[in-house]
Design a protein around this motif. Sequence first.
Motif, mmCIF file in Angstrom:
data_model
loop_
_atom_site.group_PDB
_atom_site.id
_atom_site.type_symbol
_atom_site.label_atom_id
_atom_site.label_comp_id
_atom_site.label_asym_id
_atom_site.label_seq_id
_atom_site.Cartn_x
_atom_site.Cartn_y
_atom_site.Cartn_z
ATOM 1 N N GLU A 1 33.220 52.841 37.947
ATOM 2 C CA GLU A 1 34.039 53.082 36.768
ATOM 3 C C GLU A 1 35.340 52.290 36.928
ATOM 4 O O GLU A 1 36.075 52.485 37.897
ATOM 5 N N SER A 2 35.566 51.348 36.019
ATOM 6 C CA SER A 2 36.775 50.525 36.061
ATOM 7 C C SER A 2 36.913 49.769 37.372
ATOM 8 O O SER A 2 38.023 49.512 37.843
ATOM 9 N N ALA A 3 35.792 49.413 37.980
ATOM 10 C CA ALA A 3 35.819 48.741 39.279
ATOM 11 C C ALA A 3 36.212 47.277 39.132
ATOM 12 O O ALA A 3 35.876 46.625 38.132
ATOM 13 N N GLN A 4 36.917 46.760 40.138
ATOM 14 C CA GLN A 4 37.210 45.330 40.205
ATOM 15 C C GLN A 4 36.205 44.668 41.143
ATOM 16 O O GLN A 4 35.861 45.227 42.185
ATOM 17 N N ALA A 5 35.752 43.481 40.764
ATOM 18 C CA ALA A 5 34.781 42.756 41.572
ATOM 19 C C ALA A 5 35.376 41.525 42.238
ATOM 20 O O ALA A 5 34.742 40.910 43.095
ATOM 21 N N PHE A 6 36.601 41.160 41.856
ATOM 22 C CA PHE A 6 37.313 40.014 42.422
ATOM 23 C C PHE A 6 38.765 40.129 41.960
ATOM 24 O O PHE A 6 39.074 40.900 41.026
ATOM 25 N N PRO A 7 39.699 39.405 42.553
ATOM 26 C CA PRO A 7 41.117 39.507 42.176
ATOM 27 C C PRO A 7 41.437 38.682 40.927
ATOM 28 O O PRO A 7 41.920 37.554 41.007
ATOM 29 N N PRO B 1 48.217 36.931 50.064
ATOM 30 C CA PRO B 1 47.443 35.687 49.874
ATOM 31 C C PRO B 1 46.021 35.769 50.411
ATOM 32 O O PRO B 1 45.102 35.159 49.834
ATOM 33 N N GLU B 2 45.802 36.515 51.491
ATOM 34 C CA GLU B 2 44.458 36.617 52.057
ATOM 35 C C GLU B 2 43.483 37.309 51.115
ATOM 36 O O GLU B 2 42.267 37.099 51.205
ATOM 37 N N PHE B 3 44.013 38.155 50.244
ATOM 38 C CA PHE B 3 43.128 38.909 49.349
ATOM 39 C C PHE B 3 42.512 38.023 48.269
ATOM 40 O O PHE B 3 41.529 38.402 47.636
ATOM 41 N N ALA B 4 43.070 36.834 48.079
ATOM 42 C CA ALA B 4 42.588 35.938 47.025
ATOM 43 C C ALA B 4 41.114 35.580 47.203
ATOM 44 O O ALA B 4 40.424 35.259 46.220
ATOM 45 N N ARG B 5 40.603 35.631 48.424
ATOM 46 C CA ARG B 5 39.207 35.241 48.654
ATOM 47 C C ARG B 5 38.240 36.416 48.582
ATOM 48 O O ARG B 5 37.021 36.242 48.736
ATOM 49 N N TRP B 6 38.764 37.624 48.362
ATOM 50 C CA TRP B 6 37.887 38.801 48.320
ATOM 51 C C TRP B 6 37.023 38.800 47.063
ATOM 52 O O TRP B 6 37.470 38.460 45.976
ATOM 53 N N THR B 7 35.762 39.175 47.214
ATOM 54 C CA THR B 7 34.849 39.301 46.079
ATOM 55 C C THR B 7 33.677 40.197 46.471
ATOM 56 O O THR B 7 33.293 40.253 47.652
ATOM 57 N N LEU B 8 33.100 40.858 45.482
ATOM 58 C CA LEU B 8 31.891 41.657 45.713
ATOM 59 C C LEU B 8 30.618 40.822 45.584
ATOM 60 O O LEU B 8 29.518 41.337 45.806
#
Length: 273
Positions: free
Chosen positions: A144-150, A196-203
């Motif tokens: 619910e309202s989940a983010q899959a990337f920044p 800045p490190e979070f920029a590469r996060w993705t599901l």
Amino acid sequence: MPDTTTPSIMATDLWAEHPRGRIFARAWTPGSGAPAAPSASPIVLLHDSLGSVELWRDFPAALSAATGRRVIAYDRLGFGRSDPRADTLAPAGFIGDEARSFFPVLRERLGIRRFVAFGHSVGGGMAVHCAADFPDDCEALITESAQAFPEDRTLDAIAVAKEQFTDESQVGRLRKYHGDKARWVLDAWTDSWLHPEFARWTLAPVLPRVTCPVLAIHGIHDEYGTIRHPEMIGQLSGGPARVEIIPDTYHVPHRERPDLILGLVSGFLDQLR
């Protein structure tokens, strides 16, 4: 002692001992007179970045009543009534780490084998990891309202919130739910997402490992992410997926449109049975 949340739903406070601290949980169980599905898997709720058991409010009891299932919500370590954390969240890894390091201990301590993972906002990403890491035991995944990337919309909204919370009176609102941990909770949210490190996060690499049925719910006006997120969850999941975009709804559909969300979730789970 259990306390009665509604005439038919019993709520019980629980504690799980983790090597890094105690984790608080609450379970809602259909009581006498309530429709029950005794053999059905419990629904485990994973809260958002500023969330807690208490901030789910009356939704878990209503969800238990609507589905006939046991519902379990817990405060992640550092949040709510759980013990504080001495560390900071690793920007690129804290979402997956919840499934690897904390969720297994919670399952063991509370006797949870098969389960339905239900996550709101960042909790949705954590629920995706739980489903991917335990494919034999996860009956279904609900985001619910989940983010899959920044996404830019997400980061911009968090940057605005970070500025607003420089006002200590705003932080005081969080203390009602997190006590002395309120500042840590706030920094854990803003500093990790804006790092800045979070920029590469993705599901993206995780979703194909989700083989259970998926229901991805998203408000059309969600201020923390566009519909690209549920669409990505639906497209990349390895199992059957259903995407529901809710009109006239923002980031907290279960609070804004509770009857609609309860109907969607209970109908989705009924089909599984």
